[in-house]
Design an enzyme around this catalytic site. Structure first.
Site, mmCIF file in Angstrom:
data_model
loop_
_atom_site.group_PDB
_atom_site.id
_atom_site.type_symbol
_atom_site.label_atom_id
_atom_site.label_comp_id
_atom_site.label_asym_id
_atom_site.label_seq_id
_atom_site.Cartn_x
_atom_site.Cartn_y
_atom_site.Cartn_z
ATOM 1 N N CYS A 130 9.984 -7.280 -7.147
ATOM 2 C CA CYS A 130 8.868 -6.541 -7.140
ATOM 3 C C CYS A 130 8.666 -5.620 -8.514
ATOM 4 C CB CYS A 130 8.711 -5.599 -6.054
ATOM 5 S SG CYS A 130 8.553 -6.068 -4.535
ATOM 6 N N LYS A 295 4.390 -16.258 2.950
ATOM 7 C CA LYS A 295 3.694 -15.930 1.784
ATOM 8 C C LYS A 295 4.327 -17.083 0.824
ATOM 9 C CE LYS A 295 2.831 -13.232 -2.150
ATOM 10 N NZ LYS A 295 3.693 -12.550 -2.946
#
Ligand code: MSP
Length: 502
Positions: A130, A295
């Site tokens: 991230c 996802k």
């Protein structure tokens, strides 16, 4: 004065090749921009690549390359993918470019001079995938809540951006700009997050080399998110061309995925406020495209390559599916079966069939020349309503709704043909009346569908005997009923959307 419209996509990490999720956000942005061009606006679409940070450095190390060599190899794949997907961007920024670095230094210095950046010690967790910091209670069993991988414990001297000072200013700003975040439930999420209390965030790393050194302390390089968000202003001349920046900022929409909403709707406006810069006018937040309920991402391994799908469905077929199948803002489910089904129903059966039918009947019953429409056709009102609805939907960053409206006109025109059955009539005024109306409706349909189907809409335009380019048409002028010139040669041609086997 010509209205301006400007939009941005996220800048993509060069650690993965372009996949369907990236293509989705980019194609939505492109289609909305294309609509604004059709409205005559002076449009600017910015995209690019996010090339600094620990993640990129680690990927480069693993590939046995320098970060520079690594990013230079991957960044062009994005520019190529967008070209192949008919994305008409005006600027492609790479965060390793000099113009970007100059703007980042200026922004850092402005926030530092405002007293909003201070040195401190960071103690907490960091997820490299991230490129984000997490406090203990955000982790799930010690893992990153998004990637489900271990978030490393970090303790180091960092410079911090004093985000906590901006709570009230952000709330006041959102209060004055109630429509800035679309869809509305995302706005509530952002407001809730701000009201929950904001933590300061690191804007530098001491252990990282691959980035932009801070202007006042070159022991530190800029945190990748501070660096990346700045692209939206550095590309518009911040730090290099004041006049250009004054003309182009603030942009109308940042198109982003829901995963990066905090960075964009909380950190970013606060950084801008600190530097005395206006926040953007709006954020259009999309959901995720899921594959088999997950996802799509490189980490989960369920990556679908857009370039393979365009070989099979054509660029327009692929674009149409992405734009029409998911309500922008909600999560969407990608499946090959879903793609085939939508392609067959909307493109092969509805639009393709209408174009083919019209051409066949004109050839057989009207001597191959398209008759003029009637001013009082029952389709005229349908068309006017559809143009109005499509315009509102495109302006609201809702491509699926815009296309749904457009397909209502296609359905109404097919129903009009089925009702009158011109193929059973003798040549003459009755056939001409039915076919003139159908041609006129089709002419309006292909203007409206052009942002989704840039090539095939133009081809239908040509086949029904019209000159020039659709992208030079103007919504409101050329979408008026009654402009199809009677007497144009209509050509049948090969099927534009050959049916696929389910
Ligand atoms: N580099 C950052 C963004 C910086 S913007 C200043 C980044 N890059 S990313 O490549 O990981 O993802 C960027 C965006 O791609 C996501 O926010 C989202 O818009 C889009 N998507 C990536 N995967 C996606 C799906 N599976 N579905 C839909 N969009 C997704 O984050």
């Amino acid at each position: 004065m010509v209205p301006k419209f400007s939009a941005t996509t996220p800048i993509y990490y060069v650690t993965a090749k372009p996949h369907l999720g990236h293509a989705y956000t980019t194609i939505v942005t492109d289609a909305v921009c294309r609509w604004h061009r059709l409205c005559g606006d002076d449009v600017h679409l910015l995209t690019g690549t996010d090339e600094h940070g620990l993640k990129v450095q680690q990927y480069a190390d693993a590939a046995g390359k320098t970060p520079r060599e690594f990013v230079d190899e991957i960044a062009p794949l994005y520019a190529d993918a967008w070209r192949q997907l008919d994305v008409k961007y005006d600027d492609f920024i790479r965060t390793t470019e000099d113009r970007h670095k100059r703007g980042v230094l200026k922004l850092l210095q402005a926030c530092y001079d405002a007293g909003d950046i201070e040195v401190d010690v960071y103690r907490g967790h960091y997820c490299v995938a991230c490129e984000a910091y997490y406090v203990e209670d955000e982790l799930v069993d010690g893992n990153c809540p998004i990637h489900k991988t271990k978030a490393a414990y970090v303790e180091e001297e960092n410079y911090f951006f004093r985000l906590s000072r901006f709570e009230q200013r952000l709330l006041d700003w959102y209060d004055k700009h109630p429509d800035a975040i679309s869809p509305n439930f995302r706005r509530n999420e952002v407001i809730g997050f701000i009201k929950g209390g904001l933590n300061d965030f690191s804007v530098s790393r001491k252990t990282l080399k691959w980035g932009i050194p801070l202007p006042w302390d070159n022991q530190h390089v800029t945190y990748v998110w501070f660096d990346a968000l700045s692209n939206y202003i550095t590309a518009h001349g911040y730090g290099t061309d004041d006049q250009q920046f004054a003309e182009r900022w603030p942009v109308d929409w940042h198109f982003i995925g829901k995963d990066i909403i905090r960075f964009h709707c909380v950190y970013w406006p606060a950084m801008l406020m600190s530097a005395g810069i206006e926040p953007p006018k709006g954020w259009a937040v999309g959901g995720f495209l899921m594959v088999g309920g997950e996802k799509m991402s490189k980490t989960t391994g369920n990556v679908v390559s857009p370039l393979e799908l365009i070989d099979e469905f054509g660029v327009d077929g692929f674009r149409y599916y992405l734009l029409a199948d998911t309500v922008y803002g909600n999560d969407g489910d990608f499946s090959y079966e879903g793609l085939v089904a939508r392609y067959n129903s909307d493109l092969a059966n509805n639009l393709g069939n209408l174009a083919a039918r019209v051409a066949t009947v004109v050839e057989k019953k009207c001597g191959g020349r398209g008759p003029a429409p009637r001013p009082d056709s029952p389709l005229a009102q349908v068309a006017a309503d559809v143009v109005r609805d499509a315009d509102a939907a495109w302006r609201g960053a809702q491509p699926s709704r815009a296309l749904e409206a457009t397909w209502n006109l296609i359905r109404a025109t097919n129903a009009h043909l089925e009702q009158h059955e011109p193929w059973k009539m003798e040549p003459g005024t009755a056939v001409d009346a039915v076919m003139g109306d159908a041609l006129e409706a089709l002419r309006i349909v292909v203007i409206l569908a052009n942002p989704a189907l840039p090539t095939t809409s133009q081809e239908i335009w040509r086949r029904i005997g019209l000159a020039g380019r659709i992208d030079e048409c103007r919504v409101g002028v050329d979408t008026q009923w009654g402009l199809y010139p009677g007497g144009s040669v209509v050509e049948k041609g090969e099927p534009l959307f050959p049916r696929k086997k389910a």
